[in-house]
Design a protein around this motif. Structure first.
Motif, short mmCIF file in Angstrom:
data_model
loop_
_atom_site.label_atom_id
_atom_site.label_comp_id
_atom_site.label_asym_id
_atom_site.label_seq_id
_atom_site.Cartn_x
_atom_site.Cartn_y
_atom_site.Cartn_z
N VAL A 146 10.69 -62.30 -24.73
CA VAL A 146 9.50 -63.10 -24.51
C VAL A 146 8.28 -62.20 -24.68
O VAL A 146 8.26 -61.08 -24.16
CB VAL A 146 9.52 -63.73 -23.10
N PHE A 147 7.30 -62.71 -25.42
CA PHE A 147 6.05 -61.97 -25.56
C PHE A 147 5.08 -62.42 -24.48
O PHE A 147 4.96 -63.62 -24.22
CB PHE A 147 5.45 -62.18 -26.95
N PHE A 148 4.42 -61.48 -23.90
CA PHE A 148 3.45 -61.80 -22.87
C PHE A 148 2.37 -62.71 -23.46
O PHE A 148 1.93 -62.51 -24.59
CB PHE A 148 2.81 -60.51 -22.34
N GLY A 149 1.97 -63.75 -22.66
CA GLY A 149 0.92 -64.65 -23.15
C GLY A 149 0.17 -65.22 -21.98
O GLY A 149 0.52 -64.97 -20.82
N ASP A 150 -0.87 -66.01 -22.29
CA ASP A 150 -1.72 -66.56 -21.23
C ASP A 150 -0.94 -67.39 -20.24
O ASP A 150 -1.15 -67.30 -19.03
CB ASP A 150 -2.81 -67.43 -21.85
N ASP A 151 -0.02 -68.25 -20.76
CA ASP A 151 0.75 -69.12 -19.88
C ASP A 151 1.59 -68.32 -18.89
O ASP A 151 1.63 -68.60 -17.70
CB ASP A 151 1.64 -70.05 -20.72
N ILE A 152 2.22 -67.30 -19.42
CA ILE A 152 3.06 -66.45 -18.56
C ILE A 152 2.19 -65.78 -17.51
O ILE A 152 2.52 -65.72 -16.33
CB ILE A 152 3.77 -65.37 -19.40
N TYR A 153 1.04 -65.32 -17.97
CA TYR A 153 0.16 -64.62 -17.07
C TYR A 153 -0.32 -65.54 -15.94
O TYR A 153 -0.36 -65.15 -14.79
CB TYR A 153 -1.03 -64.06 -17.83
N GLN A 154 -0.60 -66.77 -16.31
CA GLN A 154 -1.07 -67.74 -15.32
C GLN A 154 0.00 -68.01 -14.26
O GLN A 154 -0.28 -67.99 -13.07
CB GLN A 154 -1.44 -69.04 -16.04
N THR A 155 1.24 -68.25 -14.75
CA THR A 155 2.34 -68.48 -13.80
C THR A 155 2.49 -67.27 -12.89
O THR A 155 2.68 -67.41 -11.68
CB THR A 155 3.67 -68.67 -14.57
N TYR A 156 2.37 -66.12 -13.50
CA TYR A 156 2.54 -64.90 -12.74
C TYR A 156 1.49 -64.81 -11.64
O TYR A 156 1.78 -64.52 -10.48
CB TYR A 156 2.44 -63.70 -13.68
N GLN A 157 0.23 -65.12 -12.00
CA GLN A 157 -0.86 -65.07 -11.04
C GLN A 157 -0.64 -66.07 -9.91
O GLN A 157 -0.85 -65.77 -8.74
CB GLN A 157 -2.19 -65.37 -11.74
#
Ligand code: C2E
Ligand code: CA
Ligand code: CA
Length: 734
Positions: free
Chosen positions: A469-480
């Motif tokens: 998986v490439f890091f992206g905005d959606d992933i970052y948002q879920t992470y936050q």
């Protein structure tokens, strides 16, 4: 301090040396002069005997013979009391010799000789005929009436090999020796070096050697003057001679001949000696320091090596020799991302299900896999790329790309390559990898940020496993979001933000036979958070055991209430996470709560998931046995989504299978789902386990389920989860 010691030592050494020299000098002087006096007596006697001296030839022969036997004597002579020399040894020409009573150098002492019975010493003078320095000794020869008939005179050599004091070992390089006449302070004898430095020394009194100074210091030291004049003691003083040379001087009086024995040592010589020993000392000191310095250097060097080794050990993974977490941290501080024309990708790799592979195939094989993964990664690495072996089965690669469009291709190849079978001996195992990728500058500017982004992407990949998986905005948002939930969760556990919902479980057309307890969280900041979200986060952040206990306490409080009001057997299902169940205090706390509640009608059922049974069954099964003994039953939640096989189920002490909602959802349209549900129902029948379908939303689903022999339901069709009061109302109305 040390140098002071050495200087004092040198002074003391010198004083001792001078004392022994002066004692030896005075005793040698006395002994030699006494011997000469005896000789003069003897010679005089034999000359006077029978008026022998009248026979000149015979006398001269005697004297010459004596001269041969006494090399210290230069010449003999016999003088008349008026000073006229009667004859001399044959080495002198009598006619050139002066009258002794008139010659300035001899007049005083000759007159003295006539008055004395003892031998008298004349001033040392340069004998003109022989050109040698001579110390005259004279003795008056007397007849029976004590009248002086002649004066026996001799000259003692004061210099050269045969000098009269030669061979006594008196002079050494440090001491000069003087014998000085008390009467006129003329030197009687000086050691060769003194004479060599001052050839005129015998021609005058030594003016600065007045002795007053010496006598003064004697008085200061409380020593009796008489002892000095009796020749009993010697005395040392520091003094400056006429040339301005500072000296240490020791003297002793020789009363028998009225002479001072003097020895001097130049202070500069002592200073030289001091410096010599000081340099020697300094040399030794510096050598010792140098040795110590060297040793210290060696110690520091080996210490540094040791530290480096330790550092290497702590910063590297023992198995693969790759830098580990600490190695990564060390690199982080010094390795800023340099963009240049390149893009930097961080690839975070985690082996799927490594734990179970390790357990199934043994740790040796597990170790081998870790080594193999490391070497496969090395094959994909360019010279400047970095690889780390982090915790257990996690690896990290930092790689530079000049063409960013190639990153995906690279990662895809790497993923495929790492998923190739791993073999050892005859065994072969297929392992999949979850990979997260982030790159700079797109996902962050520091190495640390990119690593964090890659790790988040890896967690995302892990949800499905065998993915990258490439890091992206959606992933970052879920992470936050998850991060925020975790923060809030930490503070909220134990508070009244949590409460329970209870969802009825029914048979037939809706008769409630039990409930499932479902947790709810209404957070002040985040509002209502869905349980599948916060439960997952509580699990991954290690908060689940605490939260689980809080939930259990809430449930038991509610149950005591309902148990009193109900008049029929009633089942209450409680969800227990694997991490909660595996806590060693889970059973004792549960048992205590259960006992305190003393439930009459209510029977508790614990809903466990298949993931629990991957864990240590040797620990789990006895706990389940104990629960069974308390009358607690066990339900296998979300059944059908996991790995359980029929043979495995047979071994597990399970009372109920709970068909996962996903099968119910597709039950109507999907033949396979229906078949699956049928199978589960058959398994339940075979293994004597009851079966319940959850997530039943429609009448149609209910009917199909009934037609395939499933008679227990839970779902919105019958009731949504209810708060306690709603549930009680519902129960009462039945
Ligand atoms: P679960 O154990 O499978 O619980 C059943 C979930 O299905 C519940 O969701 C329930 O509200 C929902 N559900 C029941 N019937 C229907 C239906 O007809 N349609 C739909 N769409 N959903 C239905 P909920 O309450 O959101 O819980 C989600 C998950 O959170 C639970 O899944 C369980 O895994 C976990 N959970 C909830 N409470 C607890 C708890 O106290 N402890 C633990 N360990 N997990 C809990
Ligand atoms: Ca459940
Ligand atoms: Ca479920």
């Amino acid at each position: 301090m040390l140098s002071k010691l050495t200087w004092d030592e040198i002074l003391e050494d010198n004083a001792q040396n001078q004392r022994s020299v002066i004692n030896l000098l005075s005793s040698s002087m006395v002994a030699t002069l006494n011997a000469q006096a005896n000789l003069l007596d003897l010679v005089g006697d034999s000359l006077l005997d029978d008026q022998n001296y009248m026979d000149e030839e015979k006398s001269i022969r005697l004297l010459s013979k004596l001269l041969n036997n006494n090399p210290a004597i230069i010449a003999f002579g016999l003088a008349q009391p008026d000073g006229h020399l009667i004859f001399t040894s044959d080495n002198l020409n009598r006619n050139n010799l002066p009258n002794l009573a008139h010659y300035p150098a001899s007049a005083d002492s000759f007159a003295e000789t006539l008055l004395q019975n003892n031998m008298v010493l004349g001033r040392t003078y340069l004998m003109p005929t022989l050109q040698e320095w001579v110390m005259p000794i004279r003795k008056a020869l007397r007849d029976e009436n004590n009248q002086v008939v002649a004066v026996m005179t001799a000259g003692l050599r004061v210099s050269g090999r045969d000098a009269f004091l030669e061979g006594n070992g008196l002079e050494d390089s440090s001491n000069a020796i003087f014998i000085v006449r008390e009467v006129d302070k003329y030197p009687q004898y000086v050691s060769p070096t003194v004479l060599a430095n001052d050839s005129e020394i015998y021609n005058s009194a030594i003016p600065d050697l007045t002795y007053d100074h010496v006598i003064d210091t004697l008085a200061q030291q409380d020593m009796p003057k008489t002892d000095l004049y009796l020749g009993k003691i010697s005395h040392s003083v520091a003094y400056t001679n006429r040339y301005g040379d500072k000296q240490i001087l020791t003297l002793k009086f020789i009363p028998q001949y009225n002479l001072w024995g003097v020895t001097t040592t130049s202070q500069s010589l002592l200073v030289t000696r001091f410096l010599h020993s000081f340099w020697l000392f300094l040399g030794c000191f510096l050598t010792v320091i140098a040795v110590i310095f060297y040793l210290f250097k060696r110690i520091i060097h080996s210490e540094q090596q040791h530290i480096q080794q330790l550092q290497y050990k702590t910063q590297h993974q023992e198995l693969t020799k790759l830098p580990n977490m600490y190695g990564l941290k060390a690199v982080l501080t010094e390795n800023e991302l340099c963009y240049g024309p390149n893009h930097i990708a961080v690839i975070y790799i985690d082996i799927d299900n490594f734990k179970s592979a390790n357990e199934s195939y043994g740790t040796d094989f597990g170790d081998q896999i870790l080594i193999d993964v490391a070497s496969r990664l090395k094959m994909h690495k360019a010279e400047k790329d970095l690889i780390f072996h982090l915790n257990g089965d996690e690896y990290l690669m930092k790689k530079a790309f000049s063409d960013p469009s190639r990153i995906e291709e690279f990662v895809s190849n790497l993923h495929r390559f790492l998923s190739q079978p791993y073999s050892r001996n005859s065994a072969e195992i297929i392992l999949t990898m979850s990979i997260g990728v982030a790159f700079s500058p797109e996902h962050g500017k520091s190495f640390e940020n990119i690593i964090q982004a890659a790790e988040i992407a890896m967690f995302e990949a892990k949800k499905q496993k065998n993915h990258f998986v490439f890091f992206g905005d959606d992933i970052y948002q879920t992470y936050q979001e998850n991060l925020q939930i975790e923060q809030q969760l930490k503070h909220s556990i134990g508070s009244d933000e949590f409460f329970m919902n209870y969802q009825p479980q029914v048979i037939n057309d809706g008769e409630i036979i039990g409930i499932e307890a479902l947790a709810r969280w209404d957070n002040a900041t985040l509002g209502l958070v869905r349980p599948d979200k916060f439960i997952k986060i509580a699990e991954s952040s290690g908060l689940m055991p605490r939260l689980g206990m809080h939930i259990l306490t809430m449930i038991f409080t509610d149950l005591k209430d309902i148990d009193r009001q109900i008049d029929r057997p009633f089942s209450v299902s409680i969800n227990i996470s694997a991490s909660q169940f595996l806590q060693h205090d889970f059973y004792p706390v549960f048992e205590a709560l259960h006992k305190t509640a003393a439930l009459q009608q209510i029977k508790i059922c614990l809903e466990l998931t298949e993931s629990l049974f991957i864990e240590d069954t040797e620990y789990i099964l006895p706990v389940i046995e104990k629960l069974h003994a308390l009358g607690i039953s066990i339900s296998l939640d979300d059944f059908g989504t996991g790995f359980s096989s029929l043979s495995m189920l047979r071994k597990l002490p399970i009372d109920e299978l709970k068909i996962d909602k996903s099968f119910i959802d597709s039950l109507i349209d999907d033949e396979t789902s229906r078949k699956m549900i049928q199978n589960i129902i058959s398994i339940g029948e075979i293994l004597d386990m009851s079966v319940i379908a959850e997530g039943v939303e429609t009448l149609e689903q209910t009917q199909v389920l009934k037609s395939i022999n499933c008679h227990r339901f839970q779902g919105y069709y019958f009731s949504k989860p209810l708060v306690w009061d709603q549930l009680k109302e519902k129960l009462m109305s039945q």
